[in-house]
Write an enzyme that holds these catalytic residues in place. Structure first.
Site, PDB file in Angstrom:
ATOM      1  N   ASP A 110      73.557  96.540  85.663  1.00 26.88           N
ATOM      2  CA  ASP A 110      74.022  96.884  87.031  1.00 26.88           C
ATOM      3  C   ASP A 110      75.567  96.607  87.045  1.00 26.88           C
ATOM      4  O   ASP A 110      75.861  95.503  86.548  1.00 26.88           O
ATOM      5  CB  ASP A 110      73.313  96.444  88.308  1.00 26.88           C
ATOM      6  CG  ASP A 110      71.972  97.378  88.166  1.00 26.88           C
ATOM      7  OD1 ASP A 110      71.673  98.174  87.641  1.00 26.88           O
ATOM      8  OD2 ASP A 110      71.236  96.624  88.954  1.00 26.88           O
TER       9      ASP A 110
HETATM   10  N1  URA Z   1      67.237  94.895  86.480  1.00 27.22           N
HETATM   11  C1  URA Z   1      68.193  95.083  87.609  1.00 27.22           C
HETATM   12  O1  URA Z   1      67.682  95.180  88.669  1.00 27.22           O
HETATM   13  N2  URA Z   1      69.607  95.023  87.285  1.00 27.22           N
HETATM   14  C2  URA Z   1      69.931  95.110  86.061  1.00 27.22           C
HETATM   15  O2  URA Z   1      71.318  95.051  85.542  1.00 27.22           O
HETATM   16  C3  URA Z   1      69.084  94.743  84.923  1.00 27.22           C
HETATM   17  C4  URA Z   1      67.811  94.575  85.134  1.00 27.22           C
END
Ligand code: URA
Length: 243
Positions: A110
């Site tokens: 993310d």
């Molecule tokens: N899980 C999440 O919620 N975000 C990420 O970036 C990676 C794993």
């Protein structure tokens, strides 16, 4: 392989541009300027410099990047700068290999997640590392909003149901390192999986950092925004990685 073809394969431009770089004396091999674009070299193990940039020949590129916060794992980002801007030009413009469109991130993190991200132009590697069948464990350091309880850790290990699948998802490992620091190991890569799993047990993710993929740990000296080639030893660790 001809020198201009070697440069072309590594992303230094069209064959014509690569021939021009050589003819203008911009390419150095073993301390010697090479001015003949047609000169033959054994590419495996070759190191050269183009306009002072040192480059190891790599038939396929395998890299790690320390992803900083506020960046998107997309070639065409919508809001935040793309992680691809951290890579040097040749890695962004390598010619396409088989079905893989140049160097790509293996899975996505993310925008606000930091940590270890692998990139490659090897489609089989992407498949092996991302497929849930291969169970490659990914370790996340999670800062949570509320103090962790034993029950929350136990529920994450036993499995929680997320809104897009009735089958529960389990953490492969889970420990409260401190009351607000959870270390969570997952073998799948569902959308926002850590955030959704932590929310499912009644807590909230305030910070998320990926510290390891398989046996490969993000090196302490690789700072946010920095990248490096994966060594043969790193790749061997990756292919041995299973939960
Ligand atoms: N899980 C999440 O919620 N975000 C990420 O970036 C990676 C794993």
């Amino acid at each position: 392989m001809r020198l201009e073809d070697i440069l072309f394969s590594q992303g230094f431009g069209t064959r014509r541009v690569c021939a021009g770089l050589v003819q203008q004396g911009f390419v150095v091999i073993a301390g010697q300027v090479c001015e003949d674009p047609g000169e033959f070299f054994q590419p495996e193990g070759l190191r050269f410099a183009v306009q002072g940039m040192d480059w190891p020949y790599a038939e396929r590129a395998y890299l790690m990047l320390h992803k900083p916060a506020g960046t998107e794992c997309s070639q065409k980002p919508s809001t935040w700068p793309s992680i691809y801007t951290f890579l040097p030009g040749p890695l962004r413009t390598r010619p396409q290999k088989a079905a893989v469109q140049g160097v790509q991130a293996v899975g996505r993190l993310d925008q606000d997640t930091t940590g270890l991200l692998l990139l490659t132009d090897d489609g089989k590697f992407i498949h092996r590392m991302s497929s849930p069948k291969h169970h490659v464990p990914k370790v996340y350091e999670v800062t949570v909003k509320h103090e962790l309880t034993v029950d929350q850790v136990e529920r994450l290990l036993a499995g929680v149901v997320l809104d897009d699948d009735p089958k529960p998802v389990k953490a492969a490992a889970c420990e409260a390192v401190t009351p607000l620091h959870l270390r969570l190991t997952l073998t799948e890569g569902k959308y926002h999986q850590v955030k959704r799993m932590v929310a499912a047990v009644g807590n909230r993710v305030e910070g998320l950092h990926r510290s390891a993929i398989g046996s490969l740990i993000l090196p302490e000296d690789l700072l946010p925004g920095q990248w490096r080639w994966l060594s043969a030893a790193d790749l061997a660790l990756m292919s041995a990685s299973k939960a």
